[in-house]
Design a protein around this motif. Sequence first.
Motif, PDB file in Angstrom:
ATOM      1  N   THR A  25      62.901  58.859  -0.624  1.00  0.00           N
ATOM      2  CA  THR A  25      63.805  57.773  -0.251  1.00  0.00           C
ATOM      3  C   THR A  25      63.385  57.160   1.080  1.00  0.00           C
ATOM      4  N   TRP A  30      56.672  52.466  -1.664  1.00  0.00           N
ATOM      5  CA  TRP A  30      57.236  52.215  -2.990  1.00  0.00           C
ATOM      6  C   TRP A  30      56.467  51.113  -3.708  1.00  0.00           C
ATOM      7  N   THR A  80      68.327  50.370  -6.573  1.00  0.00           N
ATOM      8  CA  THR A  80      67.513  51.555  -6.336  1.00  0.00           C
ATOM      9  C   THR A  80      68.014  52.319  -5.120  1.00  0.00           C
ATOM     10  N   ARG A  81      68.324  51.605  -4.047  1.00  0.00           N
ATOM     11  CA  ARG A  81      68.883  52.253  -2.859  1.00  0.00           C
ATOM     12  C   ARG A  81      70.173  52.992  -3.183  1.00  0.00           C
ATOM     13  N   MET A  84      69.494  56.129  -5.315  1.00  0.00           N
ATOM     14  CA  MET A  84      68.828  57.180  -4.548  1.00  0.00           C
ATOM     15  C   MET A  84      69.812  57.862  -3.599  1.00  0.00           C
ATOM     16  N   LEU A 133      68.462  59.707 -10.652  1.00  0.00           N
ATOM     17  CA  LEU A 133      67.214  59.448  -9.947  1.00  0.00           C
ATOM     18  C   LEU A 133      66.130  58.933 -10.875  1.00  0.00           C
ATOM     19  N   CYS A 137      63.062  55.662  -9.997  1.00  0.00           N
ATOM     20  CA  CYS A 137      61.695  56.144  -9.785  1.00  0.00           C
ATOM     21  C   CYS A 137      60.758  55.741 -10.893  1.00  0.00           C
TER      22      CYS A 137
END
Length: 138
Positions: A25, A30, A80-81, A84, A133, A137
């Motif tokens: 994270t 990324w 995504t944030r 995570m 998750l 990813c």
Amino acid sequence: MSSSSIQFLGFGLAFTGFIGLIASTAMTEWKASSYAGENIVTAQATYEGLWMSCVSQSTGNMHCKAFDSLLLQPMELQLTRALMITSILLSATAVLVALVGMKCTTCLAEDWQQKARVAVVGGILFVIAGSSLARPCS
């Protein structure tokens, strides 16, 4: 192998995954792209993470800048944030719950059935954290 050693091995692997989750994270790699241009001396690589972007030049200099506004980023990055961070919080809760339910701890030592249920709940929380998750990813 006894049941408590298998439990300890599973907890160790889950905790290692939790540490890896925190590291992934925080990392800035990324999304990576590079530009060489006509001259190799001016080559640079751009890395974007969830929280900042970095530019690495062929001379070895690296400059990182946090995003000006976290809310002006694309919706995929915001999702995504959120996933995570949700996974980190669920994993932290799962670590605490699983520690209480493990056979090697003395919490709830008087009721072994309740202790086993708590251990199962900790495992289920780890599975839920892992599935939240999987989307960001991949």
